[in-house]
Motif scaffolding. Structure first.
Motif, short mmCIF file in Angstrom:
data_model
loop_
_atom_site.label_atom_id
_atom_site.label_comp_id
_atom_site.label_asym_id
_atom_site.label_seq_id
_atom_site.Cartn_x
_atom_site.Cartn_y
_atom_site.Cartn_z
N UNK A 234 4.45 53.22 -24.57
CA UNK A 234 4.25 52.98 -26.00
C UNK A 234 3.49 51.68 -26.28
N UNK A 235 3.82 50.61 -25.59
CA UNK A 235 3.22 49.31 -25.89
C UNK A 235 1.92 49.02 -25.16
N UNK A 236 1.34 50.02 -24.51
CA UNK A 236 0.09 49.82 -23.78
C UNK A 236 -1.10 50.28 -24.62
N UNK A 237 -2.19 49.53 -24.57
CA UNK A 237 -3.43 49.97 -25.19
C UNK A 237 -4.01 51.16 -24.44
N UNK A 238 -5.03 51.78 -25.00
CA UNK A 238 -5.56 53.03 -24.44
C UNK A 238 -6.04 52.86 -23.00
N UNK A 239 -6.81 51.80 -22.73
CA UNK A 239 -7.34 51.61 -21.38
C UNK A 239 -6.23 51.32 -20.37
N UNK A 240 -5.30 50.45 -20.76
CA UNK A 240 -4.20 50.12 -19.86
C UNK A 240 -3.31 51.34 -19.64
N UNK A 241 -3.06 52.11 -20.68
CA UNK A 241 -2.22 53.30 -20.55
C UNK A 241 -2.81 54.29 -19.54
N UNK A 242 -4.12 54.46 -19.59
CA UNK A 242 -4.77 55.37 -18.64
C UNK A 242 -4.60 54.88 -17.21
N UNK A 243 -4.79 53.57 -17.01
CA UNK A 243 -4.63 52.99 -15.68
C UNK A 243 -3.20 53.16 -15.17
N UNK A 244 -2.23 52.91 -16.05
CA UNK A 244 -0.83 53.01 -15.66
C UNK A 244 -0.43 54.46 -15.37
#
Length: 287
Positions: A234-244
């Motif tokens: 939930x607290x991740x931005x779009x780019x970080x969420x994809x990486x995670x």
């Protein structure tokens, strides 16, 4: 207060395994309000802190998941009681963190307390909507029951430092999971104060672990950790969420993707069911 008196700003600590350690790195960062005024110092967590939090969460999982659902509900209700007693503190922290008028901050805090109570009430009822007795051909009972996924990493919402935090944390733990929370990077103080409430309530140490700092620094370690079973992005931005999500896929984590949310709306049961697994057993009739 004397005009020449120097204010004593609080230096918060992490909450890991029921204790309040400083960050392993020794780093802190300045937390400011919406106008740029310095409020306090918060720990800047390292990857080692994240690994320590995972160890604590795993250690606590057996006892917490093995407690009765009714007991977990009682524990969450106790947290709500204690939050009510510290309402003024949280109203002030939310107002400063999010730049809200006091009345709106109070409404957010009241909603957060109510949400703890709401999820506490679901503790011994969720099995009735997530479990079933399945029809089978043969002299057997076939029963499906929900079980907690395990250790859940929760990236708290960045824009809702308290109500959003409660909305993602409470459903994860009431169903028997243990959690590592990465607080809002810009506004971590409500989360760190919540840790102080949890420490003096009936929540066993390690069930909730709170880290503060840079989400982009802490989250990759949690997403790649083999002993983390699920992650809420939930607290991740779009780019970080994809990486995670890519890192989580390498070790088959359950992933809850980020999506727009109105934290003041009726929460429904979606998050209650997000980190549950279904166990199905067969049992012969008459035995």
């Amino acid at each position: 207060m004397s005009a020449d008196r120097l204010s004593v700003l609080k230096t918060y600590k992490l909450y890991v395994g029921g204790k309040f350690p400083r960050s392993e790195s020794g780093r802190v960062y300045e937390v400011t309000d919406s106008k740029g005024n310095w409020l306090a110092n918060a720990p800047l967590s390292s990857r080692k802190d994240a690994r320590d939090a995972v160890v604590a969460a795993r250690k606590a999982f057996g006892g917490w998941s093995g407690a009765t659902a009714y007991n977990r509900g009682q524990v969450l209700y106790r947290v709500a009681e204690m939050l009510e007693g510290r309402r003024d503190q949280f109203v002030a922290e939310v107002a400063e963190a999010e730049g809200l008028p006091k009345a709106k901050a109070a409404a957010q805090v009241d909603a957060a307390v109510d949400r703890w109570v709401w999820y506490a009430g679901w503790s011994d009822k969720v099995a009735q909507i997530a479990g079933s007795a399945n029809p089978v051909a043969g002299p057997f009972f076939n029963l499906s029951t929900p079980e907690p996924t395990g250790v859940v990493a929760v990236l708290a919402p960045q824009d809702s430092s308290f109500l959003g935090l409660v909305s993602v944390l409470a459903p994860a733990i009431v169903t028997g999971n243990t959690a590592i929370v990465v607080a809002s990077e810009k506004s971590p103080l409500p989360a760190l104060s919540l840790a102080e409430v949890l420490a003096t309530s009936d929540v066993p140490g390690g069930v909730v672990n709170v880290l503060s700092g840079r989400t982009s620094e802490i989250a990759p370690s949690l997403a790649a950790h083999q002993d983390v079973n699920a992650i809420d992005l939930t607290g991740a931005g779009a780019d970080l969420a994809k990486e995670l999500e890519v890192s989580a896929a390498d070790n088959l984590k359950r992933v809850l993707r980020p999506r727009p949310a109105d934290w003041s709306a009726d929460p429904g049961t979606e998050r209650l069911l997000a980190f549950l697994e279904t166990k199905t057993v067969w049992h012969p009739m008459g035995a």
